[in-house]
Enzyme design. Structure first.
Site, PDB file in Angstrom:
ATOM      1  N   ASP A  39     -39.477  29.999  -9.919  1.00  0.00           N
ATOM      2  CA  ASP A  39     -38.874  31.344  -9.795  1.00  0.00           C
ATOM      3  C   ASP A  39     -37.567  31.370  -9.007  1.00  0.00           C
ATOM      4  OD1 ASP A  39     -40.856  32.431 -11.307  1.00  0.00           O
ATOM      5  OD2 ASP A  39     -41.967  33.295  -9.615  1.00  0.00           O
ATOM      6  N   HIS A 246     -21.073   9.336   2.606  1.00  0.00           N
ATOM      7  CA  HIS A 246     -21.614  10.558   2.016  1.00  0.00           C
ATOM      8  C   HIS A 246     -22.798  11.099   2.808  1.00  0.00           C
ATOM      9  CE1 HIS A 246     -19.685   9.750  -2.186  1.00  0.00           C
ATOM     10  NE2 HIS A 246     -18.833  10.205  -1.286  1.00  0.00           N
ATOM     11  N   ASP A 263     -16.741  16.765   7.820  1.00  0.00           N
ATOM     12  CA  ASP A 263     -15.964  16.884   6.580  1.00  0.00           C
ATOM     13  C   ASP A 263     -16.557  18.078   5.849  1.00  0.00           C
ATOM     14  OD1 ASP A 263     -14.860  16.718   4.046  1.00  0.00           O
ATOM     15  OD2 ASP A 263     -15.132  14.554   3.836  1.00  0.00           O
ATOM     16  N   ASP A 274     -10.785  21.286   1.865  1.00  0.00           N
ATOM     17  CA  ASP A 274     -11.468  20.016   2.144  1.00  0.00           C
ATOM     18  C   ASP A 274     -10.852  19.421   3.406  1.00  0.00           C
ATOM     19  OD1 ASP A 274     -12.763  17.598   2.013  1.00  0.00           O
ATOM     20  OD2 ASP A 274     -11.813  16.914   0.160  1.00  0.00           O
ATOM     21  N   HIS A 357     -12.184   3.566   1.035  1.00  0.00           N
ATOM     22  CA  HIS A 357     -11.949   4.619   0.039  1.00  0.00           C
ATOM     23  C   HIS A 357     -10.456   4.873  -0.109  1.00  0.00           C
ATOM     24  CE1 HIS A 357     -11.181   7.673   3.191  1.00  0.00           C
ATOM     25  NE2 HIS A 357     -12.264   7.233   3.802  1.00  0.00           N
ATOM     26  N   HIS A 361      -7.220  12.750  -3.133  1.00  0.00           N
ATOM     27  CA  HIS A 361      -7.603  13.139  -4.500  1.00  0.00           C
ATOM     28  C   HIS A 361      -6.994  14.504  -4.757  1.00  0.00           C
ATOM     29  CE1 HIS A 361     -10.565  15.783  -2.514  1.00  0.00           C
ATOM     30  NE2 HIS A 361     -10.856  14.753  -1.742  1.00  0.00           N
ATOM     31  N   HIS A 368     -12.924  17.573  -5.994  1.00  0.00           N
ATOM     32  CA  HIS A 368     -12.246  16.436  -6.618  1.00  0.00           C
ATOM     33  C   HIS A 368     -11.713  16.996  -7.926  1.00  0.00           C
ATOM     34  CE1 HIS A 368     -14.618  13.122  -4.278  1.00  0.00           C
ATOM     35  NE2 HIS A 368     -13.940  13.932  -3.504  1.00  0.00           N
ATOM     36  N   GLU A 411      -6.423  11.718   3.493  1.00  0.00           N
ATOM     37  CA  GLU A 411      -7.624  11.513   4.298  1.00  0.00           C
ATOM     38  C   GLU A 411      -7.935  10.047   4.623  1.00  0.00           C
ATOM     39  OE1 GLU A 411     -11.358  12.186   2.137  1.00  0.00           O
ATOM     40  OE2 GLU A 411     -10.206  13.107   0.524  1.00  0.00           O
ATOM     41  N   TYR A 415     -13.921   2.954   9.611  1.00  0.00           N
ATOM     42  CA  TYR A 415     -15.377   3.000   9.800  1.00  0.00           C
ATOM     43  C   TYR A 415     -15.836   1.619  10.247  1.00  0.00           C
ATOM     44  CZ  TYR A 415     -14.064   6.766   6.694  1.00  0.00           C
ATOM     45  OH  TYR A 415     -13.399   7.832   6.140  1.00  0.00           O
ATOM     46  N   ARG A 432     -12.353   9.856  10.337  1.00  0.00           N
ATOM     47  CA  ARG A 432     -11.525  10.249   9.193  1.00  0.00           C
ATOM     48  C   ARG A 432     -10.773  11.511   9.588  1.00  0.00           C
ATOM     49  NH1 ARG A 432     -15.028  10.025   5.673  1.00  0.00           N
ATOM     50  NH2 ARG A 432     -15.789  12.135   5.322  1.00  0.00           N
ATOM     51  N   GLU A 434      -8.585  14.478   7.608  1.00  0.00           N
ATOM     52  CA  GLU A 434      -8.276  14.924   6.243  1.00  0.00           C
ATOM     53  C   GLU A 434      -7.609  16.288   6.248  1.00  0.00           C
ATOM     54  OE1 GLU A 434     -11.744  15.528   3.725  1.00  0.00           O
ATOM     55  OE2 GLU A 434     -10.495  15.383   1.935  1.00  0.00           O
TER      56      GLU A 434
HETATM   57  N1  GLY Z   1     -15.352  15.970   0.986  1.00  0.00           N
HETATM   58  C1  GLY Z   1     -15.154  15.199  -0.144  1.00  0.00           C
HETATM   59  C2  GLY Z   1     -13.978  14.353   0.013  1.00  0.00           C
HETATM   60  O1  GLY Z   1     -13.395  14.322   1.076  1.00  0.00           O
HETATM   61  O2  GLY Z   1     -13.548  13.719  -0.898  1.00  0.00           O
HETATM   62 MN    MN Z   2     -11.471  14.867   0.269  1.00  0.00          MN
HETATM   63 MN    MN Z   3     -13.524  15.816   2.592  1.00  0.00          MN
END
Ligand code: GLY
Ligand code: MN
Ligand code: MN
Length: 464
Positions: A39, A246, A263, A274, A357, A361, A368, A411, A415, A432, A434
């Site tokens: 539900d 993540h 983040d 973001d 990474h 993006h 993204h 960003e 790490y 990080r 960003e």
């Molecule tokens: N929060 C997702 C990224 O930074 O790509």
């Molecule tokens: Mn991002």
């Molecule tokens: Mn992010």
């Protein structure tokens, strides 16, 4: 959602129609409601392409654009009983005046009307691989048309991916979109400030601070600012959790002396922000934390300086990698005797264990966001290189040339997981930083800088 001028969406539909063949047709459904458990549905979020072309956020809807420029909307029919339970519906009668479409039908009529709309068309366009089951449904409609060919009907011979048109349009944000993204950035920045302050304050008061306390503070500010929901699953990572890329906001303790990486960004009227900030839980960086923080910040500054119209999408990444790699050599995260010079580190991607990474993006309706990262005019210029870590042969194409109105994140991070030869003072530090950048002719506009980024400014803010 705020009410938007229908002319904006009509103009976007007209731009799509211009790119279809005169005799083509395009189908753009919105998202489906998804059951969560008995539900209860997951909170409905419209499909970004559909919303981009309609400004309409109800479920059970689809848009059809014809190459001649006319649009047809299918939407949920008026139904007093359902509206008592689920809320107001625009309904097909009111849709043409409200949304500027030429015709509207009940969503229940989709299967009956689509074969008629597809008849005598050359090509049918729809977003490929976005809507589960749509390909099969289009197949069913085409089969219906085919069953009428003996009566003189012509069945479309071509199916094409509408994403190729819409992704290019969405990649460059117009003034209306930029304005929303600025406001989303401001709300998210305020939320980060609140979380920083709360962390230091609760620790000063001797309280048991948990990641979820900071998450709650962010959510509070998002909603107070009018945001509908977070743009993605918020990451609130205390201490070593920051090294899990993540990680999500969970219940781990936020300890005095450790860093917190948040983040998180709100979605406002269909557009994402973001932002990542990393700050000392108690408001004061330790020596090793500050050392790494300054490297990441310098690398972000280098990336920001490389973000301008005419530069390539990869330029900010390359600029930040250079600074990060040099920093890793300087502080002993990388051993010169083992990895060689800065050029060697970059060439062999020896920085990868600490920076795994990309530096950014596209950002827009989706966090993204859509849009090709390859420069379309040079997509045929393929070069090959062997990846130094995996040994894989990578096909490279020239990366996208930035244009004013494109929006991207910047960003970089570091790490540090404990490992052999990794200086202990840096163990479990994850950082990080960003920000969200709108590309301009001269450089870029950072729309997320309402929250401080310099170490001294963060400390000053958190002193209370
Ligand atoms: N929060 C997702 C990224 O930074 O790509
Ligand atoms: Mn991002
Ligand atoms: Mn992010």
């Amino acid at each position: 959602m705020t009410k938007n001028p229908t002319s904006l969406y009509a103009a976007r539909r007209a731009r799509v129609a211009q790119q279809l063949g005169k005799n083509d047709i395009a189908i753009i459904p919105t998202a489906q409601e998804r059951p969560r458990n008995r539900d209860s549905d997951f909170l409905f979020r419209h499909d970004s392409y559909f919303y981009y072309l309609t400004g309409f956020s109800e479920p059970h809807a689809a848009l059809v654009i014809s190459g001649d420029g006319s649009s047809t909307l299918f939407c949920a029919p008026k139904d007093l009983e359902r509206e008592i339970w689920d809320g107001y519906r625009l309904g097909p009668d009111a849709a043409p005046a409200a949304l500027g479409v030429q015709a509207a039908y009940s969503f229940d009529e989709l299967d009956a009307q689509l074969p008629r709309l597809l008849e005598n068309r050359s090509a049918v366009w729809y977003p490929f691989a976005i809507h589960e089951g749509l390909e099969a449904r289009v197949g069913g409609w085409l089969n219906k048309v085919r069953s009428r060919v003996r009566y003189g009907a012509i069945c479309p011979e071509t199916q094409r991916d509408l994403c190729s048109i819409l992704d290019e349009m969405r990649l460059v944000k117009d003034a209306h979109e930029q304005d929303i993204m600025r406001r989303a950035g401001q709300i998210s920045a305020r939320a980060h400030i609140r979380a920083m302050k709360l962390s230091a304050q609760m620790l000063r008061e001797g309280k048991d601070v948990r990641e979820y306390h900071l998450d709650a503070e962010m959510l509070h500010e998002f909603r107070m600012g009018g945001s509908q929901y977070p743009a993605y699953t918020s990451i609130v990572a205390a201490g070593a959790n920051a090294c899990v890329l993540h990680y999500r906001a969970d219940m781990a303790p936020v300890r005095d002396g450790e860093l917190v990486l948040i983040d998180a960004g709100c979605e406002l009227d269909g557009y994402a922000s973001d932002i990542t900030r990393t700050f000392p839980a108690n408001g004061k960086f330790t020596g090793p934390q500050r050392t790494l923080y300054e490297i990441v910040l310098a690398s972000q500054e280098a990336a920001v300086a490389a973000t301008k119209a005419g530069a390539r999408f990869n330029d900010p990444h390359d600029a930040s990698v250079k600074v990060l790699a040099q920093g890793m050599l300087d502080v002993g995260l990388l051993d010169k005797n083992k990895v060689g010079t800065l050029e060697d580190v970059i060439e062999k991607r020896a920085y990868f264990p600490f920076y795994m990474h990309r530096t950014g993006h596209w950002l827009g309706m989706d966090v993204h966001d859509c849009g090709s990262y390859v420069e379309p005019s040079q997509a045929g210029e393929v070069s090959e290189r062997k990846d130094p870590l995996s040994g894989e042969i990578i096909k490279n194409r020239p990366s996208r040339i930035l244009q004013p109105g494109m929006v991207l994140t910047i960003e970089p991070g570091i790490y540090v997981r404990p490992g052999e030869g990794v200086p202990q003072q840096f163990h479990n530090i994850g950082i990080r930083i960003e920000d969200d950048a709108i590309v301009t002719d001269a450089g870029c506009e950072l729309v997320s800088r309402g929250v401080p980024v310099k170490a001294d400014e963060i400390e000053a803010l958190m002193r209370g």
